[in-house]
Enzyme design. Structure first.
Site, PDB file in Angstrom:
ATOM      1  N   LEU A   1       0.854  -1.189   0.000  1.00  0.00           N
ATOM      2  CA  LEU A   1       0.000   0.000   0.000  1.00  0.00           C
ATOM      3  C   LEU A   1       0.884   1.231   0.000  1.00  0.00           C
ATOM      4  CD1 LEU A   1      -2.913   1.253   0.438  1.00  0.00           C
ATOM      5  CD2 LEU A   1      -2.316   1.299   2.859  1.00  0.00           C
TER       6      LEU A   1
ATOM      7  N   GLY B   1       2.191  11.868   7.488  1.00  0.00           N
ATOM      8  CA  GLY B   1       2.207  10.625   8.244  1.00  0.00           C
ATOM      9  C   GLY B   1       0.865  10.430   8.917  1.00  0.00           C
ATOM     10  N   SER B   2       0.725  10.998  10.126  1.00  0.00           N
ATOM     11  CA  SER B   2      -0.564  10.910  10.819  1.00  0.00           C
ATOM     12  C   SER B   2      -1.659  11.623  10.037  1.00  0.00           C
ATOM     13  CB  SER B   2      -0.442  11.520  12.221  1.00  0.00           C
ATOM     14  OG  SER B   2       0.456  10.774  13.016  1.00  0.00           O
TER      15      SER B   2
ATOM     16  N   THR C   1       5.719  -0.527   3.787  1.00  0.00           N
ATOM     17  CA  THR C   1       5.961  -1.944   4.068  1.00  0.00           C
ATOM     18  C   THR C   1       5.837  -2.749   2.784  1.00  0.00           C
ATOM     19  OG1 THR C   1       5.070  -1.687   6.300  1.00  0.00           O
ATOM     20  CG2 THR C   1       5.201  -3.930   5.425  1.00  0.00           C
TER      21      THR C   1
ATOM     22  N   SER D   1      -8.744  16.573   0.665  1.00  0.00           N
ATOM     23  CA  SER D   1      -8.995  15.145   0.834  1.00  0.00           C
ATOM     24  C   SER D   1     -10.092  14.635  -0.095  1.00  0.00           C
ATOM     25  CB  SER D   1      -9.371  14.840   2.286  1.00  0.00           C
ATOM     26  OG  SER D   1     -10.585  15.490   2.633  1.00  0.00           O
TER      27      SER D   1
ATOM     28  N   GLU E   1      -7.829  -2.669   8.517  1.00  0.00           N
ATOM     29  CA  GLU E   1      -6.388  -2.803   8.746  1.00  0.00           C
ATOM     30  C   GLU E   1      -6.072  -2.834  10.234  1.00  0.00           C
ATOM     31  OE1 GLU E   1      -2.379   0.012   8.407  1.00  0.00           O
ATOM     32  OE2 GLU E   1      -4.193   0.569   7.312  1.00  0.00           O
ATOM     33  N   ARG E   2      -6.638  -1.898  10.997  1.00  0.00           N
ATOM     34  CA  ARG E   2      -6.338  -1.816  12.424  1.00  0.00           C
ATOM     35  C   ARG E   2      -6.837  -3.051  13.169  1.00  0.00           C
ATOM     36  NH1 ARG E   2      -7.833   4.648  12.914  1.00  0.00           N
ATOM     37  NH2 ARG E   2      -5.748   5.407  12.365  1.00  0.00           N
TER      38      ARG E   2
ATOM     39  N   GLN F   1      12.721  -8.890  31.476  1.00  0.00           N
ATOM     40  CA  GLN F   1      13.055  -8.802  32.895  1.00  0.00           C
ATOM     41  C   GLN F   1      13.079 -10.181  33.544  1.00  0.00           C
ATOM     42  OE1 GLN F   1      13.865  -5.801  33.764  1.00  0.00           O
ATOM     43  NE2 GLN F   1      14.346  -6.121  35.928  1.00  0.00           N
TER      44      GLN F   1
ATOM     45  N   GLY G   1      -1.485   4.444  12.092  1.00  0.00           N
ATOM     46  CA  GLY G   1      -1.903   5.544  12.952  1.00  0.00           C
ATOM     47  C   GLY G   1      -1.286   5.361  14.320  1.00  0.00           C
TER      48      GLY G   1
END
Length: 382
Positions: free
Chosen positions: A123, A131-132, A158, A178, A242-243, A336, A364
């Site tokens: 994509l 970015g954001s 990616t 937009s 996606e999220r 740890q 995001g």
């Protein structure tokens, strides 16, 4: 409420688990140390049907839905989050997006080779200056006869360095902001398309990420996805999916860190006893389990939510925000518990910790996702 997987999904989980432990585990460390992309393992995943779990059967997929796709990503992530990320970007961000929004001709031509692993997908949305604020992109597409000419650059992509097919967003009417964005299918062979550089990352190193350049790239008009100037709809419809789906990667990391920590706590001895007998170690393990369990429940809820309504933002954003941050916390606790060994590259928890951090930034940032959730909860304040 039924939280059990179906028999088909259980069989899929076992098949992916076997593949990951057998084929992927053999190259996981090499992927991280050498930024190595295992193309043959990727093609094997395609031949076994792991790349097309949610894709329509008529386009070479299994037609099983997003839960099945998440099952694949979770099991892959337990062995190599980097490979899971590559598969997620390929199968969800690119292939699933095209299957939902493409024309019958586009689906026939592009989705089937993506499902089989013959081609690798990516994509192309993020840019050096966006970015954001993803929809403030500067890449432009100008209509000239029977094709569009694209100019611009994409960053943090990616699969960018290895992708054959890319879903790229560009401004076709910059004055409309937009509302002037369109989506295009770009093939790597198109003249003017190139990989400017491959990026060197802290984690997810086996998943190739790059900067892409488009210089007078001619894209056939039939490669327009959806309607001209309505690409924002394609972006937003895919973002929630996606999220939700990518939340499976942190869930896999969390589960693997817990499993490794339990094994280590049983075996490692200090002061004449297994360290698992120490209450402070037990507290960490109990907290890790609580986060693993709550992460899985949020994942399943988000997947159900986007299956019912892809426009609902808050559930997918909440899921990815929580599970990504939980995976980082759990990975740090695992280190740890392992003590000095956990800080060494000889043990996988060190790699899992570095890989975990990315999902607090990608799809995001956690900060942006919290704003998405709050704004949807509040509704209009006017």
């Amino acid at each position: 409420m039924d939280f059990e997987l179906s028999p088909v999904e259980k069989d899929l989980r076992e098949a992916v688990k076997g593949f990951a432990r057998r084929e992927l585990a053999a190259v996981a460390e090499k992927m991280d140390r050498e930024e190595y992309f295992p193309s043959e393992v990727f093609r094997q995943a395609g031949s076994l049907g792991f790349l097309g779990a949610s894709l329509p059967e008529e386009n070479g997929g299994s037609g099983l839905g997003y839960l099945a796709q998440a099952v694949v990503l979770e099991e892959l992530a337990r062995v190599s989050p980097a490979f899971a990320l590559t598969v997620g970007a390929h199968s969800n961000l690119c292939a699933d997006n095209l299957a939902r929004n493409g024309t019958p001709e586009q689906r026939k031509r592009y989705v089937a080779p993506l499902a089989s692993g013959e081609k690798i997908g990516a994509l192309g949305l993020t840019e050096p200056e966006s970015g954001s604020d993803a929809l403030s992109l500067r890449t432009k597409a100008e209509k000239r006869g029977n094709h569009y000419v694209l100019n611009g650059s994409k960053l943090f992509i990616t699969n960018g360095p290895v992708a054959d097919i890319l879903l790229v967003y560009a401004k076709t009417d910059p004055a409309r902001g937009s509302r002037g964005i369109s989506a295009f299918i770009v093939e790597k062979e198109y003249a003017g398309f190139s990989v400017s550089r491959k990026l060197d990352k802290m984690g997810m190193r086996g998943s190739p990420t790059g900067e892409l350049s488009l210089e007078n790239v001619e894209v056939p008009a039939e490669n327009l996805v959806g309607k001209e100037n309505e690409g924002a709809k394609v972006v937003m419809s895919g973002l929630n999916v996606e999220r939700a789906v990518l939340s499976a990667i942190p869930v896999g990391i969390t589960e693997e860190c817990l499993s490794l920590s339990l094994d280590y706590a049983r075996q490692r001895r200090q002061f004449g006893a297994p360290i698992g007998s120490f209450q402070l170690i037990q507290e960490k393990l109990a907290n890790m389990y609580a986060q693993a369990l709550s992460s899985r429940l949020l994942l399943y809820h988000a997947l159900d939510s986007v299956t019912r309504d892809k426009r609902r933002n808050r559930d997918a954003s909440t899921a990815l925000t929580y599970v990504s941050e939980a995976s980082t916390r759990v990975a740090l606790d695992a280190i740890q518990i392992f003590g000095g060994n956990g800080y060494m590259r000889d043990y996988p928890v060190e790699r899992l910790m570095r890989d975990a951090k990315l999902l607090e930034i990608g799809a995001g940032t956690s900060e942006i996702r919290r704003l998405v959730v709050a704004r949807e909860l509040l509704g209009s304040l006017e």
